[in-house]
Design an enzyme around this catalytic site. Structure first.
Site, PDB file in Angstrom:
ATOM      1  N   TRP A 115       0.830  -1.210   0.000  1.00  0.00           N
ATOM      2  CA  TRP A 115       0.000   0.000   0.000  1.00  0.00           C
ATOM      3  C   TRP A 115       0.863   1.258   0.000  1.00  0.00           C
ATOM      4  O   TRP A 115       0.625   2.186  -0.770  1.00  0.00           O
ATOM      5  CB  TRP A 115      -0.947  -0.005   1.204  1.00  0.00           C
ATOM      6  CG  TRP A 115      -1.819   1.221   1.258  1.00  0.00           C
ATOM      7  CD1 TRP A 115      -3.040   1.373   0.676  1.00  0.00           C
ATOM      8  CD2 TRP A 115      -1.531   2.466   1.900  1.00  0.00           C
ATOM      9  NE1 TRP A 115      -3.529   2.645   0.926  1.00  0.00           N
ATOM     10  CE2 TRP A 115      -2.611   3.330   1.673  1.00  0.00           C
ATOM     11  CE3 TRP A 115      -0.444   2.939   2.639  1.00  0.00           C
ATOM     12  CZ2 TRP A 115      -2.666   4.629   2.163  1.00  0.00           C
ATOM     13  CZ3 TRP A 115      -0.493   4.238   3.126  1.00  0.00           C
ATOM     14  CH2 TRP A 115      -1.595   5.064   2.894  1.00  0.00           C
ATOM     15  N   LEU A 134      -5.453  -3.032  -1.576  1.00  0.00           N
ATOM     16  CA  LEU A 134      -5.483  -3.231  -0.127  1.00  0.00           C
ATOM     17  C   LEU A 134      -6.101  -2.054   0.619  1.00  0.00           C
ATOM     18  O   LEU A 134      -6.280  -2.111   1.825  1.00  0.00           O
ATOM     19  CB  LEU A 134      -4.057  -3.461   0.396  1.00  0.00           C
ATOM     20  CG  LEU A 134      -3.303  -4.645  -0.208  1.00  0.00           C
ATOM     21  CD1 LEU A 134      -1.863  -4.665   0.272  1.00  0.00           C
ATOM     22  CD2 LEU A 134      -4.009  -5.945   0.109  1.00  0.00           C
ATOM     23  N   ASP A 135      -6.411  -0.982  -0.095  1.00  0.00           N
ATOM     24  CA  ASP A 135      -6.897   0.244   0.532  1.00  0.00           C
ATOM     25  C   ASP A 135      -8.354   0.096   0.972  1.00  0.00           C
ATOM     26  O   ASP A 135      -9.230  -0.229   0.161  1.00  0.00           O
ATOM     27  CB  ASP A 135      -6.767   1.415  -0.445  1.00  0.00           C
ATOM     28  CG  ASP A 135      -7.091   2.731   0.210  1.00  0.00           C
ATOM     29  OD1 ASP A 135      -6.163   3.328   0.795  1.00  0.00           O
ATOM     30  OD2 ASP A 135      -8.258   3.152   0.159  1.00  0.00           O
ATOM     31  N   LEU A 136      -8.610   0.352   2.242  1.00  0.00           N
ATOM     32  CA  LEU A 136      -9.960   0.212   2.793  1.00  0.00           C
ATOM     33  C   LEU A 136     -10.932   1.178   2.117  1.00  0.00           C
ATOM     34  O   LEU A 136     -12.079   0.816   1.841  1.00  0.00           O
ATOM     35  CB  LEU A 136      -9.938   0.429   4.301  1.00  0.00           C
ATOM     36  CG  LEU A 136     -11.263   0.252   5.028  1.00  0.00           C
ATOM     37  CD1 LEU A 136     -11.816  -1.158   4.846  1.00  0.00           C
ATOM     38  CD2 LEU A 136     -11.089   0.568   6.516  1.00  0.00           C
TER      39      LEU A 136
END
Length: 183
Positions: A115, A134-136
């Site tokens: 990330w 992977l970023d929320l």
């Protein structure tokens, strides 16, 4: 895109490669506002500019902690500084290496994952085809956009992102901005 408006992603930062990687370490897992405050305090330790690797190495961990860095992030930043200062990691050629090579170089440093490397690619090196699976925030935006019951897995997030190649960075920017809109 219509609701968000024109794309304002520029991708180029005015920081050194080292300064931006430190910036990215500070911003890991924090809100924009909290991270900006902490990074501002860190810069204040060095007269308002990002430190050099040697300056960061010479800064005691308690002083970095007093600026707001967690113990781990202070350690990660100092490890990066040590590895850059020793020549073990070279950041000088990041702009001329492939996206995969940038990720491979950066993740060799403890505390820097995929990330963080992707944020460097997107917001420092202005790479147009990066999608942070992977970023929320990206996962939440995709969940909302597609009406999903659960957050998509990183693999599913990447597959959604593949549709926007070769402009996945722009798509990510719009997805993040869409979270600022009322539902």
């Amino acid at each position: 895109m219509t609701r968000v408006g024109p794309c304002r992603w520029s991708g180029l930062s005015d920081q050194t490669h080292f300064g931006f990687v430190v910036h990215s370490i500070v911003y890991q897992q924090l809100s924009e506002k909290a991270a900006a405050t902490i990074f501002g305090r860190l810069l204040a330790l060095y007269g308002g500019v990002a430190p050099t690797p040697k300056q960061l190495i010479a800064t005691p961990i308690p002083k970095l902690r007093a600026a707001g860095l967690s113990a781990r992030k202070a350690e990660y930043a100092q490890e990066l500084a040590q590895r850059v200062a020793s020549g073990e990691i070279s950041l000088d050629t990041l702009e001329s290496t492939t996206d995969d090579e940038v990720v491979e170089t950066l993740v060799r440093v403890r505390g820097i994952g995929r990330w963080t490397a992707q944020m460097v690619l997107m917001f420092h090196l202005a790479r147009p085809d990066v999608f942070p699976e992977l970023d929320l925030g990206i996962q939440k935006a995709l969940q909302r956009f597609h009406g999903l019951r659960r957050l998509p897995s990183p693999e599913r997030t990447a597959s959604f992102g593949a549709r926007w190649t070769p402009y996945r960075t722009v798509a990510a920017w719009y997805l993040w901005r869409s979270l600022e809109l009322p539902e």
